[in-house]
Design a protein around this motif. Structure first.
Motif, PDB file in Angstrom:
ATOM      1  N   PHE A  47       0.816  -1.209   0.000  1.00 57.05           N
ATOM      2  CA  PHE A  47       0.000   0.000   0.000  1.00 57.05           C
ATOM      3  C   PHE A  47       0.857   1.268   0.000  1.00 57.05           C
ATOM      4  O   PHE A  47       0.410   2.306  -0.494  1.00 57.05           O
ATOM      5  CB  PHE A  47      -0.953  -0.007   1.195  1.00 57.05           C
ATOM      6  CG  PHE A  47      -2.132  -0.913   1.018  1.00 57.05           C
ATOM      7  CD1 PHE A  47      -3.026  -0.721  -0.018  1.00 57.05           C
ATOM      8  CD2 PHE A  47      -2.351  -1.978   1.886  1.00 57.05           C
ATOM      9  CE1 PHE A  47      -4.112  -1.559  -0.199  1.00 57.05           C
ATOM     10  CE2 PHE A  47      -3.442  -2.818   1.721  1.00 57.05           C
ATOM     11  CZ  PHE A  47      -4.320  -2.610   0.672  1.00 57.05           C
ATOM     12  N   SER A  85      -9.340  -3.647  -2.307  1.00 58.49           N
ATOM     13  CA  SER A  85      -8.144  -4.409  -2.697  1.00 58.49           C
ATOM     14  C   SER A  85      -7.973  -5.649  -1.827  1.00 58.49           C
ATOM     15  O   SER A  85      -7.749  -6.756  -2.333  1.00 58.49           O
ATOM     16  CB  SER A  85      -6.910  -3.509  -2.606  1.00 58.49           C
ATOM     17  OG  SER A  85      -7.026  -2.392  -3.462  1.00 58.49           O
ATOM     18  N   LYS A  93       1.696   1.650  -3.595  1.00 59.71           N
ATOM     19  CA  LYS A  93       0.466   2.030  -4.300  1.00 59.71           C
ATOM     20  C   LYS A  93       0.104   3.482  -4.033  1.00 59.71           C
ATOM     21  O   LYS A  93      -0.306   4.204  -4.951  1.00 59.71           O
ATOM     22  CB  LYS A  93      -0.678   1.106  -3.855  1.00 59.71           C
ATOM     23  CG  LYS A  93      -2.002   1.391  -4.536  1.00 59.71           C
ATOM     24  CD  LYS A  93      -3.068   0.425  -4.047  1.00 59.71           C
ATOM     25  CE  LYS A  93      -4.414   0.741  -4.694  1.00 59.71           C
ATOM     26  NZ  LYS A  93      -5.485  -0.194  -4.228  1.00 59.71           N
ATOM     27  N   CYS A 113      -8.489   0.555  -0.220  1.00 64.26           N
ATOM     28  CA  CYS A 113      -7.841  -0.494   0.586  1.00 64.26           C
ATOM     29  C   CYS A 113      -8.810  -1.624   0.900  1.00 64.26           C
ATOM     30  O   CYS A 113      -8.449  -2.814   0.824  1.00 64.26           O
ATOM     31  CB  CYS A 113      -7.296   0.110   1.879  1.00 64.26           C
ATOM     32  SG  CYS A 113      -5.883   1.205   1.652  1.00 64.26           S
TER      33      CYS A 113
END
Length: 486
Positions: free
Chosen positions: A177, A471, A180, A468
């Protein structure tokens, strides 16, 4: 000038409600103990003995023939014909649940904060106070703080597990993350319309002007690279905290679909699972600008709505999806509770023997961790809801859809009027002078932290929480659907 007034009265009343009434009329307890959730009781030792065809002997010799030695626990065949008894969750049962006080506090405090927010919004829409601090912002920030604290506590619990791979999963997703978030922050606003660039530029300009008025020379409070780096670190922590809630949601979604018999329930479960994706798409500029606000009709485009109208609709869509997720909570929790029977059915397909204690722990563990699963379901929902409420208030949006009209007040910088100085004379006393000084200090902060900055920052955080969740839940869906079967 009202520094306390109605808002302080509402806060004091709600504090009394939290202390006196909510312990007796708790929404958190009602969600679990309203008679709709059933949990599976673990079998007693005597029941397992009867099913295994073994009786407790009175002497050591008898117990040895029955497969029991003093230092060795009694084992039974795994393919034993065991049927678990069900029982509705009651208030007495919740005493033994892990994290039940944290779950009850988070849900009940969120309800209280939401009520304060609604009352404050009604007060602002009717009275339109111009020089009062909106105290509902403090309530929303407290809710977010409690939710993050609980998620942090649950994440640290996974780090304490020695044998499992939960620690590696959290670290891996945290780094994923982080990368990302850095990639998303590089993307231009032609694709994702958060308004971070314009908000940060406005913040830097206002801060420089404030420092120049104070006689200080500065190039700005922080550089854009440092700002995005700290934001990416925050995003990686949020992603790590939401890893296991997303993975757990995927498993409960699959089990809830198997339990659901009505088409409408299955449809709502699918919408609930895809809700974070819908929230993510609300900030994708090619979709919102080209197909929603100005849909093409042949070679021409039709302006369907203004940007302010779409911003208001976006807020309502997020809130409605949050309400849907809360409504689907019991279906997911019941799907989790059914894991006890599912584990027993899986055990019956295996060969060998299992100890009584291990079997009882396997069944009882599911119910005792019910509130942990409830927190993993509720905490992201609470974060999404109150981040959206903060976005509306601090971003200076409106709840009412005005086609073609702007928000109630402009987004540009707002300075306090000079009447603040003239309202009070020196004879009014030191207290009123202090009030004026506090008001002017808050006014200076408003000139630096403008609605334009909050729009960009809170839009990004709302989008990021939804991204989040989607995902991790999508990865969990793939894992439970394909990898566990393989």
């Amino acid at each position: 000038m009202g520094v306390i007034g109605v808002q302080l009265v509402v806060t004091m009343v709600m504090a009394s409600v939290i202390q006196k009434i909510i312990p007796h009329y708790s929404l958190a307890r009602w969600l679990l103990c309203s008679g709709s959730l059933q949990w599976y009781q673990h079998p007693t030792e005597e029941e397992l003995r009867i099913l295994a065809g073994k009786q407790r002997g009175k002497s050591k010799k008898d117990r040895k023939y029955n497969g029991h030695i003093e230092n060795k626990p009694l084992t039974i065949p795994r393919d034993i014909d065991l049927h678990l008894e069900t029982k509705f969750v009651t208030e007495r049962d919740t005493i033994a649940l892990h994290y039940f006080p944290e779950y009850q506090w988070l849900v009940d405090f969120t309800v209280a904060a939401t009520v304060v927010y609604v009352v404050t919004e009604a007060y602002y829409s009717i009275m339109k106070p111009s020089q009062e601090m909106n105290i509902s912002i403090v309530w929303c920030l407290l809710v977010l703080a409690f939710a993050i604290k609980i998620l942090f506590s649950l994440t640290t619990y996974y780090f304490k597990v020695e044998d499992g791979g939960e620690r590696s999963v959290c670290v891996t997703f945290g780094f994923f993350f982080f990368v990302k978030a850095m990639a998303i922050l590089i993307v231009t606003e032609n694709y994702l319309e958060f308004g971070l660039e314009s908000g940060f530029s406005n913040f830097s300009k206002s801060a420089m002007q404030f420092l120049e008025k104070q006689g200080l020379e500065s190039q700005g409070p922080v550089s854009k690279l440092t700002f995005k780096l700290f934001l990416a670190i925050l995003c990686s922590l949020i992603g790590a905290f939401l890893t296991f809630p997303g993975l757990r949601l995927a498993q409960m979604h699959l089990d809830a679909l198997n339990l659901a018999t009505e088409k409408i329930t299955q449809t709502l479960l699918h919408i609930n699972f895809l809700a974070p994706l819908f929230m993510v798409l609300l900030w994708v500029k090619p979709i919102t600008k080209d197909y929603v606000m100005s849909p093409p009709l042949g070679k021409e485009t039709i302006p369907l709505m203004s940007e302010d109208t779409f911003d208001t609709i976006r807020l309502w869509i997020i809130i409605l999806l949050c309400v849907l997720r809360l409504a689907m909570m019991r279906h997911h929790l019941q799907a989790y509770l059914n894991l006890a029977q599912k584990s027993v059915d899986q055990m019956k397909k295996e060969a060998g023997r299992i100890s009584m204690v291990e079997l009882q722990k396997m069944v009882a563990r599911v119910f005792y961790y019910l509130c942990v699963i409830a927190l993993q379901y509720v905490a992201p929902l609470v974060m999404l809801l109150h981040t959206t409420l903060l976005l509306k208030t601090l971003g200076n949006y409106s709840w009412v859809i005005y086609p073609g009209l702007n928000s109630d007040t402009p987004v540009e910088d707002k300075l306090l009027p000079n009447s603040v100085y003239s309202e009070y004379s020196p004879a009014d006393g030191k207290m009123k002078v202090t009030v004026v000084q506090i008001t002017m200090a808050l006014g200076s902060l408003k000139n630096i932290f403008t609605p334009l900055l909050f729009r960009g920052l809170l839009s990004f955080l709302t989008w990021w929480i939804a991204a989040c969740l989607f995902s991790t839940s999508l990865f969990g869906l793939f894992y439970h659907q394909y990898l566990t079967v393989a």
